[in-house]
Design an enzyme around this catalytic site. Structure first.
Site, PDB file in Angstrom:
ATOM      1  N   LYS A  90      -4.915   6.245  -1.794  1.00 29.40           N
ATOM      2  CA  LYS A  90      -5.101   6.905  -0.510  1.00 29.40           C
ATOM      3  C   LYS A  90      -3.853   6.788   0.367  1.00 29.40           C
ATOM      4  O   LYS A  90      -3.632   7.628   1.245  1.00 29.40           O
ATOM      5  CB  LYS A  90      -6.307   6.293   0.215  1.00 29.40           C
ATOM      6  CG  LYS A  90      -7.648   6.531  -0.484  1.00 29.40           C
ATOM      7  CD  LYS A  90      -7.937   8.018  -0.612  1.00 29.40           C
ATOM      8  CE  LYS A  90      -9.262   8.291  -1.310  1.00 29.40           C
ATOM      9  NZ  LYS A  90     -10.427   8.049  -0.471  1.00 29.40           N
ATOM     10  N   LYS A  91      -3.047   5.767   0.114  1.00 32.52           N
ATOM     11  CA  LYS A  91      -1.824   5.598   0.911  1.00 32.52           C
ATOM     12  C   LYS A  91      -0.657   6.425   0.363  1.00 32.52           C
ATOM     13  O   LYS A  91       0.324   6.639   1.076  1.00 32.52           O
ATOM     14  CB  LYS A  91      -1.433   4.112   0.977  1.00 32.52           C
ATOM     15  CG  LYS A  91      -2.336   3.277   1.863  1.00 32.52           C
ATOM     16  CD  LYS A  91      -1.879   1.834   1.901  1.00 32.52           C
ATOM     17  CE  LYS A  91      -2.685   1.008   2.894  1.00 32.52           C
ATOM     18  NZ  LYS A  91      -4.085   0.884   2.533  1.00 32.52           N
ATOM     19  N   PHE A  92      -0.742   6.852  -0.877  1.00 29.20           N
ATOM     20  CA  PHE A  92       0.316   7.697  -1.415  1.00 29.20           C
ATOM     21  C   PHE A  92       0.073   9.140  -0.984  1.00 29.20           C
ATOM     22  O   PHE A  92      -0.200  10.032  -1.787  1.00 29.20           O
ATOM     23  CB  PHE A  92       0.397   7.564  -2.936  1.00 29.20           C
ATOM     24  CG  PHE A  92       1.344   6.493  -3.378  1.00 29.20           C
ATOM     25  CD1 PHE A  92       2.685   6.756  -3.555  1.00 29.20           C
ATOM     26  CD2 PHE A  92       0.882   5.197  -3.581  1.00 29.20           C
ATOM     27  CE1 PHE A  92       3.565   5.759  -3.951  1.00 29.20           C
ATOM     28  CE2 PHE A  92       1.746   4.188  -3.974  1.00 29.20           C
ATOM     29  CZ  PHE A  92       3.101   4.470  -4.159  1.00 29.20           C
TER      30      PHE A  92
END
Length: 683
Positions: A240-242
């Site tokens: 989700k952070k990429f």
């Protein structure tokens, strides 16, 4: 070892022991069951080929498992069912139970039990509308049951009963209030549910002490399901952070000024710390750490990073027991019997010989069914974080309800203004209601489903307390907030009556206004402007606003503010104030000075959104500064660097309040003693 390797070794031994002439029926049957020389040779070559394949070597050398364990359902079941020492899981169970004992009084709201459930008009936001909170004394009993269950889990006493006593109240309270949802609360509930089906009480437990003959070995799947859940936590948090939203560095701005980053500030600029360490390194860490902890060759190397990461999180954020539960999970990646190895009183072998030779090569129907259920659970956990295309009604600026998507810290909000208007449809009178009159939560300001629930609850409370006012009413929300450094904008259409608004969990919400992503390119410019304005003096500030065509921003400027200016960045607006009926047409680049102590109206005109900014200076604070009225800021900052003692005192006080609430509820139910209730501060 892998199943196929074991089978080959058994064949070779049987072939060496085969007599020239069968001496019994058993030997004869054994001879008949042996494959031909050609078949045996082919099987050995096939097995050797598998053993020497790069993929199999990777599994064996890095993961410590044979690839053949995953070649079929039967082999995978045998791998899950193999007996291992339950000591490491027993320690995790103990630490998890201890963390939940603290969590009950904190994030489960036990310390504020009277405020959450003692007020009859308090609004709740259940996942299912039929779910209701019990009366306050009964809710005290619910918390008591959960508390006793957590004690039972920690002590390992009547383990499954204790798990049920903890889990049923936990999930009931969890589902009762969506605004309290977060990823780690969801994680705690899942871990407790998984522990219910394990034999985590086989070590360091009262159950084990009361039954010393009980086996110390448990099936490996007891470990697998727990480690898989944490594996999903880390991997999906990284996935989700990429995204451009996180990697751009806007989610966690100014975090570099915290004292934990002091060593980094000696060599890197704060802005680069926010970008490179807080955002980029965290994305890589979350995505990769579970893989590195799974591999034998990298586990010891990354463990210090794992521990440091969670210790830093415990200082950076108010996230309760989450860092400590994750730290308690770290030893699960090491040997199963590590507690026995460090204990001086236990010198017993890891596995009794009778259980070490237990045959799990031919799993039965029930064990295979259990494997299918485990795989089904794993598949569900892999699917849920990306299931938002089904539950479209919960999608707003972000996808789905916050809590089960593992998008931790990806979105940060700044709410500027919240307005609730109750309109009497008969007299057309407008009543302004305090936004937090019936709740202390603010997540309803960002999610359409909770906004509808809150409007309905307001109507019910007004009918109960002021029936003459609530005969025929409409309720409108006008909420302004910003996400990840964007403009302040409306989250809902202020022209829609939420008592009559259509909402479905499976359909997109038409009156939920979209995020103005077309203005994202201006975020670097907003940072530059903000830096310039803040440099004017210590008490100057700026607010960036974007609005949709046809909507009007009504803004009252306090008399405490001076040097107020409206500047248009993009689009067209019509401006006027309550004292001057004349309207002014403003385009991009135009500015106008604003008087204080009056209301200003800015209407967006044209076919596209308009963006503008307000700059101002706080006169009251500026005069106090010039008059020498200051606070002892350095001393306050020194006390807040590592406030462990203050945190401990706060937790003790909170726990005392929790136990007092439980005692008051029991005294009321048993002896009818009146319950003292606190009054919630709504400011």
């Amino acid at each position: 070892m892998g199943h196929s390797t074991k089978k080959t070794s058994t064949m070779a031994n049987s072939k060496r022991k085969l007599p020239t002439k069968p001496s019994s029926n058993e030997d004869s049957n054994q001879e008949k069951s042996l494959p031909s020389t050609k078949e045996s040779t082919n099987e050995v070559h096939s097995t050797n080929a598998k053993e020497t394949s790069p993929l199999n070597r990777f599994f064996r050398d890095c993961l410590g498992h044979e690839l053949s364990n995953f070649s079929s359902l039967s082999h995978f079941t045998s791998w899950l069912e193999r007996p291992v020492d339950g000591a490491a899981l027993g320690i995790f169970r103990l630490l998890y139970g201890a963390a939940m004992l603290i969590d009950i009084a904190e994030e489960r709201g036990g310390g504020q039990l009277d405020l959450r459930f003692g007020e009859p008009l308090h609004c709740h936001f259940p996942l299912f509308n039929g779910l209701r909170a019990l009366a306050y004394p009964l809710m005290g009993c619910v918390y008591l049951c959960m508390w006793l269950g957590a004690w039972g889990i920690m002590l390992g006493f009547r383990f499954r009963t204790s798990c049920l006593a903890f889990l049923v109240p936990y999930w009931y309270i969890f589902l009762l209030d969506k605004p309290t949802w977060n990823n780690h609360s969801y994680l705690f509930g899942l871990v407790g549910l998984l522990l219910l089906f394990t034999q985590a009480d086989s070590y360091c437990s009262l159950d084990r002490w009361l039954n010393p003959r009980r086996s110390r070995c448990i099936p490996y799947w007891n470990y697998f399901v727990i480690k898989f859940q944490f594996f999903i936590l880390y991997m999906y948090a990284g996935l989700k952070k990429f995204s451009l939203e996180w990697l751009s560095g806007y989610a966690m701005s100014n975090l570099s000024h915290h004292w934990v980053f002091t060593p980094f500030r000696q060599v890197i600029d704060p802005e680069m710390i926010d970008l490179l360490i807080v955002h980029w390194f965290t994305a890589f860490f979350d995505l990769s750490i579970a893989f590195f902890m799974t591999m034998d060759k990298t586990r010891l190397l990354v463990t210090p990073f794992m521990i440091s990461f969670h210790l830093m999180n415990s200082r950076l954020f108010v996230i309760g027991m989450f860092p400590w539960v994750c730290l308690a999970e770290v030893p699960l990646f090491f040997s199963f019997d590590w507690p026995r190895r460090i204990s001086r009183w236990s010198k017993a072998p890891l596995l009794p010989a009778s259980q070490a030779t237990k045959d799990v090569s031919k799993p039965g129907l029930l064990t295979r069914l259990r494997t299918i259920l485990i795989l089904g659970y794993c598949g569900l956990q892999l699917f849920l974080p990306y299931s938002h295309f089904i539950t479209k009604g919960y999608n707003n600026w972000t996808n789905g309800l916050y809590g089960y998507s593992w998008d931790m810290m990806v979105h940060s909000y700044d709410t500027l203004q919240t307005s609730i208007q109750v309109v009497d449809n008969e007299s057309r009178q407008v009543h302004n209601l305090h936004p937090y009159a019936f709740t202390e939560y603010d997540r309803w300001t960002k999610y359409a489903d909770m906004a509808v629930q809150y409007a309905s609850c307001i109507e019910e409370n007004l009918r109960a307390s002021q029936p003459e006012v609530a005969k025929n009413i409409s309720i409108y929300f006008d909420i302004w907030c910003s996400m990840n450094g964007r403009f302040q904008q409306r989250s809902f259409d202020p022209r829609v009556d939420l008592l009559r608004a259509k909402w479905s969990p499976f359909e997109s919400t038409s009156w939920s206004l979209p995020l103005l992503n077309e203005l994202n390119y201006m975020r670097p410019k907003l940072r530059t402007i903000e830096t310039e304005v803040l440099a004017w003096n210590n008490y100057s500030d700026v607010v960036f606003v974007a609005d949709f065509p046809g909507l009007t921003l009504t803004n009252f400027i306090s008399p405490d503010l001076i040097n107020c200016t409206l500047t248009i960045l993009e689009g067209n607006v019509r401006y006027r104030n309550e004292r001057d009926p004349e309207a002014y047409f403003l385009t991009a680049g135009k500015s106008i000075g604003l008087e204080n102590n009056i209301t200003h109206l800015v209407t967006t005109i044209g076919q596209k959104p308009a963006s503008y900014l307000f700059t101002y200076t706080n006169k009251t604070m500026l005069e106090q500064d010039e008059g020498g009225i200051t606070t002892d800021k350095p001393e306050r900052e020194a006390r807040s660097i590592l406030p462990l003692w203050q945190e401990f005192q706060h937790r003790v006080t909170n726990y005392q309040q929790f136990l007092a609430h439980i005692g008051n509820c029991l005294l009321y139910l048993i002896y009818d003693v009146p319950i003292p209730l606190a009054v919630r501060d709504r400011d």
